[in-house]
Motif scaffolding. Structure first.
Motif, PDB file in Angstrom:
ATOM      1  N   VAL A  39       1.016  -1.269   0.184  1.00 48.64           N
ATOM      2  CA  VAL A  39      -0.024  -0.066  -0.049  1.00 48.64           C
ATOM      3  C   VAL A  39       1.094   1.167   0.000  1.00 48.64           C
ATOM      4  O   VAL A  39       2.071   1.295   0.305  1.00 48.64           O
ATOM      5  N   TYR A  40       0.551   2.515  -0.306  1.00 47.72           N
ATOM      6  CA  TYR A  40       1.261   3.451  -0.402  1.00 47.72           C
ATOM      7  C   TYR A  40       0.756   4.518   0.631  1.00 47.72           C
ATOM      8  O   TYR A  40      -0.568   4.854   0.848  1.00 47.72           O
ATOM      9  N   VAL A  41       1.613   5.080   1.304  1.00 48.57           N
ATOM     10  CA  VAL A  41       1.482   6.170   2.261  1.00 48.57           C
ATOM     11  C   VAL A  41       2.340   7.200   1.644  1.00 48.57           C
ATOM     12  O   VAL A  41       3.468   7.423   1.718  1.00 48.57           O
ATOM     13  N   GLY A  42       1.609   8.107   1.110  1.00 48.51           N
ATOM     14  CA  GLY A  42       2.354   9.293   0.168  1.00 48.51           C
ATOM     15  C   GLY A  42       3.089   8.463  -0.755  1.00 48.51           C
ATOM     16  O   GLY A  42       2.405   7.801  -1.654  1.00 48.51           O
ATOM     17  N   ALA A  43       4.231   8.694  -1.087  1.00 52.63           N
ATOM     18  CA  ALA A  43       5.035   7.989  -2.134  1.00 52.63           C
ATOM     19  C   ALA A  43       5.759   6.796  -1.638  1.00 52.63           C
ATOM     20  O   ALA A  43       6.227   6.039  -2.324  1.00 52.63           O
ATOM     21  N   ALA A  44       5.763   6.513  -0.357  1.00 54.25           N
ATOM     22  CA  ALA A  44       6.290   5.035   0.514  1.00 54.25           C
ATOM     23  C   ALA A  44       5.560   4.090   0.312  1.00 54.25           C
ATOM     24  O   ALA A  44       4.251   4.114   0.697  1.00 54.25           O
ATOM     25  N   ALA A  45       6.235   3.013  -0.405  1.00 51.28           N
ATOM     26  CA  ALA A  45       5.624   1.672  -0.318  1.00 51.28           C
ATOM     27  C   ALA A  45       5.625   0.965   0.999  1.00 51.28           C
ATOM     28  O   ALA A  45       6.600   1.025   1.647  1.00 51.28           O
ATOM     29  N   ARG A  46       4.687   0.404   1.586  1.00 52.06           N
ATOM     30  CA  ARG A  46       4.373  -0.265   2.943  1.00 52.06           C
ATOM     31  C   ARG A  46       3.617  -1.304   2.573  1.00 52.06           C
ATOM     32  O   ARG A  46       2.567  -1.463   1.932  1.00 52.06           O
ATOM     33  N   TRP A  47       4.056  -2.420   3.543  1.00 48.59           N
ATOM     34  CA  TRP A  47       3.336  -3.906   3.456  1.00 48.59           C
ATOM     35  C   TRP A  47       2.478  -3.976   4.742  1.00 48.59           C
ATOM     36  O   TRP A  47       3.143  -3.741   5.767  1.00 48.59           O
ATOM     37  N   ARG A  48       1.489  -4.515   4.444  1.00 53.07           N
ATOM     38  CA  ARG A  48       0.570  -4.834   5.510  1.00 53.07           C
ATOM     39  C   ARG A  48       1.257  -6.195   6.467  1.00 53.07           C
ATOM     40  O   ARG A  48       1.506  -7.062   5.866  1.00 53.07           O
ATOM     41  N   SER A  49       1.562  -6.009   7.764  1.00 55.26           N
ATOM     42  CA  SER A  49       2.186  -6.970   8.409  1.00 55.26           C
ATOM     43  C   SER A  49       1.213  -8.283   8.329  1.00 55.26           C
ATOM     44  O   SER A  49       1.713  -9.566   8.425  1.00 55.26           O
ATOM     45  N   ASP A  50      -0.144  -8.085   8.278  1.00 54.70           N
ATOM     46  CA  ASP A  50      -0.905  -9.107   8.267  1.00 54.70           C
ATOM     47  C   ASP A  50      -0.947 -10.020   7.223  1.00 54.70           C
ATOM     48  O   ASP A  50      -0.773 -11.211   6.886  1.00 54.70           O
ATOM     49  N   GLU A  51      -0.685  -9.350   5.988  1.00 53.10           N
ATOM     50  CA  GLU A  51      -0.564  -9.967   4.567  1.00 53.10           C
ATOM     51  C   GLU A  51       0.823 -10.603   4.519  1.00 53.10           C
ATOM     52  O   GLU A  51       0.996 -11.872   4.018  1.00 53.10           O
ATOM     53  N   VAL A  52       1.817  -9.960   5.024  1.00 51.09           N
ATOM     54  CA  VAL A  52       3.142 -10.450   4.863  1.00 51.09           C
ATOM     55  C   VAL A  52       3.280 -11.904   6.073  1.00 51.09           C
ATOM     56  O   VAL A  52       3.799 -12.985   5.545  1.00 51.09           O
ATOM     57  N   ALA A  53       2.566 -11.688   7.193  1.00 50.09           N
ATOM     58  CA  ALA A  53       2.567 -13.130   8.177  1.00 50.09           C
ATOM     59  C   ALA A  53       1.846 -13.991   7.126  1.00 50.09           C
ATOM     60  O   ALA A  53       2.056 -15.496   7.510  1.00 50.09           O
ATOM     61  N   GLU A  54       0.646 -13.956   6.551  1.00 49.95           N
ATOM     62  CA  GLU A  54      -0.110 -14.826   5.886  1.00 49.95           C
ATOM     63  C   GLU A  54       0.732 -15.590   4.810  1.00 49.95           C
ATOM     64  O   GLU A  54       0.689 -16.814   4.604  1.00 49.95           O
TER      65      GLU A  54
END
Length: 64
Positions: A39-54
């Motif tokens: 997902v993007y917060v402004g221009a910064a890419a971030r991954w949801r911890s729940d999706e990474v854990a899954e």
């Protein structure tokens, strides 16, 4: 508290560390549809911890 309350956003470096894969592998697997997209917060890419854990939980275990 719901499960959504436990979700945090991870940087690419945090994802690399948690998943023990390189930056190039993250993006290659995303292109193949085998890894969560950020997902993007402004221009910064971030991954949801729940999706990474899954994703981690979906990896096959090696038998003895």
């Amino acid at each position: 508290m719901s499960a959504a309350d436990d979700v945090s956003l991870l940087t690419r470096q945090q994802v690399e560390e948690r998943c023990a894969i390189s930056r190039s592998q993250i993006y290659k697997r995303m292109e193949l549809g085998e890894f969560p997209r950020p997902v993007y917060v402004g221009a910064a890419a971030r991954w949801r911890s729940d999706e990474v854990a899954e994703w981690i939980g979906s990896l096959p275990r090696r038998g003895n």
